[in-house]
Scaffold this active site. Structure first.
Site, PDB file in Angstrom:
ATOM      1  CE  LYS A 200      12.402  48.527   6.914  1.00 62.50           C
ATOM      2  NZ  LYS A 200      13.358  49.295   6.149  1.00 62.50           N
ATOM      3  CD  GLU A 206      17.922  47.177  21.811  1.00 59.98           C
ATOM      4  OE1 GLU A 206      17.350  46.441  20.820  1.00 59.98           O
ATOM      5  OE2 GLU A 206      19.245  47.716  21.664  1.00 59.98           O
ATOM      6  N   GLY A 261      14.719  52.927   8.610  1.00 59.27           N
ATOM      7  CA  GLY A 261      14.371  53.415   9.821  1.00 59.27           C
ATOM      8  C   GLY A 261      14.610  54.758  10.089  1.00 59.27           C
ATOM      9  NE  ARG A 262      20.585  55.571   8.001  1.00 57.91           N
ATOM     10  CZ  ARG A 262      20.731  54.064   7.758  1.00 57.91           C
ATOM     11  NH1 ARG A 262      20.217  53.424   8.826  1.00 57.91           N
ATOM     12  NH2 ARG A 262      21.393  53.583   6.814  1.00 57.91           N
ATOM     13  CD  GLU A 347      21.309  52.967  11.948  1.00 54.74           C
ATOM     14  OE1 GLU A 347      20.280  53.433  11.647  1.00 54.74           O
ATOM     15  OE2 GLU A 347      21.568  52.320  12.821  1.00 54.74           O
ATOM     16  CG  HIS A 378      27.572  78.851  29.535  1.00 53.38           C
ATOM     17  ND1 HIS A 378      28.353  79.895  30.062  1.00 53.38           N
ATOM     18  CD2 HIS A 378      26.663  79.357  28.546  1.00 53.38           C
ATOM     19  CE1 HIS A 378      27.560  81.180  29.488  1.00 53.38           C
ATOM     20  NE2 HIS A 378      26.698  80.640  28.800  1.00 53.38           N
ATOM     21  CE  LYS A 498      20.446  45.466  15.815  1.00 50.82           C
ATOM     22  NZ  LYS A 498      19.537  45.568  14.813  1.00 50.82           N
TER      23      LYS A 498
HETATM   24  O1  F6P Z   1      19.660  48.476  14.825  1.00 42.13           O
HETATM   25  C1  F6P Z   1      19.629  49.649  14.133  1.00 42.13           C
HETATM   26  C2  F6P Z   1      18.325  49.781  13.856  1.00 42.13           C
HETATM   27  O2  F6P Z   1      18.034  48.646  12.634  1.00 42.13           O
HETATM   28  C3  F6P Z   1      17.917  51.041  13.038  1.00 42.13           C
HETATM   29  O3  F6P Z   1      18.570  51.095  11.849  1.00 42.13           O
HETATM   30  C4  F6P Z   1      16.552  51.257  13.238  1.00 42.13           C
HETATM   31  O4  F6P Z   1      16.145  52.502  13.320  1.00 42.13           O
HETATM   32  C5  F6P Z   1      16.574  50.606  14.705  1.00 42.13           C
HETATM   33  O5  F6P Z   1      17.587  49.622  14.718  1.00 42.13           O
HETATM   34  C6  F6P Z   1      15.164  49.825  15.152  1.00 42.13           C
HETATM   35  O6  F6P Z   1      14.576  49.241  14.212  1.00 42.13           O
HETATM   36  P1  F6P Z   1      13.203  48.438  14.448  1.00 42.13           P
HETATM   37  O7  F6P Z   1      12.433  49.753  13.919  1.00 42.13           O
HETATM   38  O8  F6P Z   1      13.075  47.643  13.159  1.00 42.13           O
HETATM   39  O9  F6P Z   1      12.898  48.095  15.698  1.00 42.13           O
END
Ligand code: F6P
Length: 532
Positions: A200, A206, A261-262, A347, A378, A498
């Protein structure tokens, strides 16, 4: 205000009442305490509540302004107050031709313009018309993203396994641990691989690290920077950052800041899903979400499936003091649903201040976890049945088998139902002794019962039913956020980690003197630096 005293009063009143006695008192309880919405059937009768509790929960929802808050969300009002944004994932699944004008713009038209472009790409890739840099057909898609830019598409592609095009394999990379990317790339031919970089913000460390490494892998193999144009597409709200990364605007699929995002799997973040199952099935998925949006928007609170799920969760959290929720899909294809719901719920409602920024005076979101049945039986079900912590469970089962092995499906469903029986009704010490067990061992073999569960049955695991299921949980989380008076649409709690991680990365090559570190962190960092 959450009516804590009322809820606790009910809890005291029901303290000596068991689920067994509630069922004895009302032979129709199992049918009565159920609701249908779309292709979903929710049985909530095996919860420790009665009509009086439900009536007060519905009353609490009305007093908290749930209908008005839902209306405000659907109208595009800026209900995400800390970020001053609309919350409009529901607009992502409105049918073409409808309109929703927000801040002067028809967002439904925008949504369908992007959906059209996604469908063009998906059709071209799936038909082989879209070729890689060297003219080869695409056979592998690698989705790079994390959190909402990973869990949604990953879970849906897994759930819709039976709809995935034979000629296309979709893999997912999320973790900054290079092992994730390395294993996703194992055995892949760069000439036949398409990367979908989902972020987003397009600033997530990452995702940028993985996308950069993937681009290097591709360019090194194909020997030409120009290859990026045929092997990388991006999904983001940040066009400038996408361009800076080197992905052409034509290969970018946008969405908007009003999609969290979620809550983004029905936006262009679902591109990998569309590539996997095709535009028609993706359209069915969206239709399923829309079915549940409409049910949530229009059904009376007491007959509203997501609202009931939400209210029962509030009762368990604030009336009965339960701390977690186990999501237990009795469907292997839904194995990633617990992880998906973990982000959606935790979240959203893992908050401790109200919309006004004041400390909340009550517990909020539960710890959400789970695994598919029967595997969990199990492993951790021992604690569910006999542990000192009571864990409410959401059992989710699909009536139509997901395999050709009919008798195994019978076993699966029998296990699902048996677990809800065992949790609810247990096995008394007397029954154990009467069955011939040595009285000295009877305590070990006694099941206290009275442990709550919901059972959700889906007719079939189709794209449409899956959409309904996911949207039901979205609106459940919304309902709870309203009752708890929290903002379910921000996530400031992820920021500190972060920032601190960035500072530590900067220390990796130095002597560590630059950062003010506590003695534990300094020692751990030193050990890592020595090991490097
Ligand atoms: O760090 C949390 C978060 O902002 C989530 O809310 C989001 O889904 C995820 O990181 C990834 O964010 P982006 O889509 O901006 O890379």
């Amino acid at each position: 205000m959450l009516p804590l005293d009322t809820l606790r009063g009910h809890a005291d009143r029901l303290a000596g009442t068991t689920l067994a006695s509630l069922f004895d008192a009302d032979p129709r309880r199992g049918e009565r305490m159920s609701v249908r919405a779309g292709e979903l059937y929710l049985d909530y009768s095996k919860n420790r509540l009665d009509d009086a509790v439900l009536a007060d929960l519905v009353d609490a929802a009305e007093r908290a302004g749930l209908p008005e808050r839902a209306r405000a969300m659907f109208a595009g009002e800026h209900i995400n107050v800390t970020e001053d944004r609309s919350v409009l994932h529901v607009a992502l699944r409105k049918p073409a031709g409808e309109s929703l004008v927000v801040d002067g713009v028809d967002v439904v038209a925008q949504v369908h313009e992007v959906l059209g472009r996604m469908a063009e790409l998906a059709t071209a890739v799936r038909s082989g018309q879209w070729r890689g840099h060297t003219g080869e057909r695409i056979t592998h898609v690698v989705n790079i993203g994390i959190g909402g830019s990973d869990l949604g598409p990953r879970m849906v592609v897994r759930a819709l396994r039976r709809y995935v095009d034979d000629g296309l394999t979709v893999r997912f990379v999320a973790n900054v641990d290079g092992a994730d990317l390395e294993s996703a790339l194992e055995g892949l031919d760069p000439q036949r691989t398409l990367f979908v970089v989902c972020s987003k913000t397009f600033t997530t460390a990452e995702t940028l690290a993985n996308a950069t490494a993937a681009r290097t892998w591709l360019v090194d193999a194909l020997g030409d920077d120009a290859a990026v144009a045929r092997h990388f597409v991006a999904v983001s709200t940040n066009a400038d950052a996408v361009a800076e990364f080197g992905i052409d605007q034509h290969n970018m699929f946008g969405f908007w800041d009003w999609v969290g995002g979620r809550y983004s799997v029905t936006s262009a973040i679902g591109l990998s899903v569309m590539l996997a199952v095709g535009p028609d099935h993706f359209g069915e998925l969206l239709a399923g979400f829309h079915d549940m949006d409409e049910h949530f928007r229009t059904a009376p609170l007491a007959e509203n499936l997501p609202v009931l799920l939400g209210l029962i969760g509030v009762w368990e959290r604030n009336g009965l003091g339960m701390q977690s929720l186990a999501v237990l899909p009795y469907a292997q294809d839904l194995e990633l649903l617990p992880a998906y719901l973990q982000q959606l719920d935790m979240e959203s409602n893992g908050k401790s201040v109200t919309l006004d920024g004041e400390p909340v005076g009550h517990d909020t979101g539960p710890i959400v976890w789970g695994q598919p049945g029967t595997n969990g039986q199990h492993a951790f079900y021992q604690l569910l049945h006999q542990g000192t912590t009571v864990v409410p469970c959401d059992m989710i089962a699909v009536l139509a088998p997901l395999s050709g092995l009919r008798s195994q499906h019978d076993q699966l469903l029998a296990n699902c139902l048996a677990q809800t029986q065992a949790l609810a009704f247990g096995r008394s010490r007397q029954e154990v002794v009467d069955s011939g067990v040595d009285p000295a061992l009877a305590g070990h073999r006694t099941f206290p019962g009275n442990r709550p569960s919901n059972t959700i049955l889906m007719s079939e695991l189709t794209p449409r039913a899956l959409g309904q299921l996911i949207a039901a949980y979205e609106h459940k989380v919304f309902t709870q956020g309203v009752l708890w008076d929290v903002n379910s649409f921000d996530q400031w709690g992820v920021e500190l980690g972060k920032t601190l991680a960035r500072a530590l990365v900067a220390e990796m090559d130095g002597d560590g003197a630059g950062a003010e570190l506590d003695s534990s962190t300094r020692r751990l960092l030193d050990l890592y630096r020595q090991a490097r």
